[in-house]
Each structure stands twice: as C-alpha cells, then as structure tokens.
Design a protein around this motif. Sequence first.
Motif: not given
Length: 313
Positions: A119, A121, A137, A171
């Motif tokens: 991960w 952001a 994300t 993403t």
Amino acid sequence: MYDLDGVTVLRRFTIGAGETMLSNELNLLISSNVNGAYTFTVKVKPSLPGPVTPLNTPITSKLFIWVPTVEATDYTLWWGETTDILDRMVHTGFTNADPLAIEPSVSLVPPTITLEPLWIAGSPVNSIPAFEPEFDTTFKVKLLIGAVDYTAYMVLDPAPSGEGHNNFHFTIFVRKGTLTIEKRLKAGSTMEENQTFLFLVIGPTGTYQVALQGEASKTIVGLKLGTYTVKELTDWSFRYEVDNITVEPSGAALPDTVADGKKVQLTVPNHDLKVIFINRKTTDKWLSGDSYAVNLQGQADYTVDRREEEDGS
C-alpha cells in the motif's frame, strides 16, 4: 555441465556418497542475480577405498540468470463494490536481458513466486480479497521467492497509471454516485417570491439536508452505492403540498412507502439519480380563519392607568 547451446554435454559429474565440498566460487554463483562467466571447483572424497585419478581440467561456463516478469493493471469500481487486490498483479514468466541466454529446460522446476501488494496511498486496506476503497488507492508490487524479497530484480510492466512513476505501480480508482433533488410546481399554481423548500436525505454515507429556493435543483455528489430515503419537510412549506414524486431513472425507485418522499436504490447501472418533487399551492394566505394570536403589547401600561383612576389620582 552443458555448453552455451544448452545441448552439448561438456562434463558429467557423479557425486557419490561421502564428503563433498563445493568451492566458494560456486556458492557465489548459486546466489548470483546477474549474467556472467564463472569458474568453480568440485572436490569429492570417496567413501570407498581404492585408487583415485584426479581431474583438474579447467572448464569455463557462462551462467544466465532468468528473472521473473510481472504485469500490473489498474482497476475502476464504484464506492460500495469490492475487488481482490491480487488480481491486479500477474506473474507472466521469466526473462533474460542477454539474447544468447539459454532457456531453462522444461524439466527445470521454476521457483515459487509470491506477489504481495504494498500500500502506498489512499484508503486503508481492510481486506486483500475483498478490498472496498472509498478513495483512489495506489500500490506497489512486492515479489518474493520463498521468504526472500526479490522485488529489485523483477521486470515489471506497470499499469497505465504507474507509467513513469517510481513510487507506485498500479491504482484502484473509485467512482461515486450522485443524487439530484429537483423542485417543480404543478401547472396552475404560483410560486411565492423567496419560497424555500427543505428536504432530508438519509443513506449509507450519512444524512443530508437540502434547501431549494423556488423551482430549482441541487445535486449531492460522492455517494456510496446503496439505499437512500429522500423526503420533503412539508412543515416548512405548509402552503405547498406534495402532489407527485418521480424518480429518474424509474427503475431506481423502491416500492417502500415514505410520507412525502421516496426510497431509491443507487446501483452501478443507476449511479446518477434524480428525484423530482412536484408541489401544488393549497392557499394564498399565510394564516387560516381559525388562526389567532394574543397580542399583549401595551397591556401593562393599560393596567397601571386603571389603577391610577381607582385611586382617584
């Protein structure tokens, strides 16, 4: 040991039972991560008695390192949907930068590759197989062979969002629904100047109050998929009764009965909804004939005057 063509046998080594020692060069070769030429020695101490003929013929072998390839993909979902993050990372095989590299034999068992999402952001990861993000994300791909991190040696084909970026590889994009409330007046009715209508919206993302002045509309954005109750607060605009309520698209309307309102379902096919309230004016008067008020203004002064008269003053 094979020649560069991968077919011609240069030497065959039979390691029998007993003490075996490999040179440090071979140990380095086994742990290498790059193509190169290596020299190594093998010493065998027989476990059975008898004459031994030493073999000291130097042999130079070239080692080609095949590294894993990985493809990353972007994904788009609606807030309220879930996805498996591991589906965004695919181990596509092995590659070698040298065009003369010999492909490994089909009998060679490739190492077990494990991919993990890292991960970077966005929404916190609440579940890898059923990730439900609220915001866009970003992730990196982490590659393991056994328990060893080989991320630095993989060849990665990043997703379109990750091209040209070193800090993330793919993403998961999040789209959100909208709900529009529109006020219309029934034909033949008149709208008072500055007349305000209030509405209450209750759903998965919270409670909203919407105020409309006259025939107007407002849109609530950033909504999660789910069921929403939309109703007009008619106590505020008591001279205008709700005559009809329509939902666009009509398939989003639920059959539940809601006083002065509607219950609607925000879904992927119906992610932009409109609820139209049509009102009719029931009276031109602010107050009816039964309405009254007691005006006490000046009552204290009047009482004082009467007492003064009784005292003869």
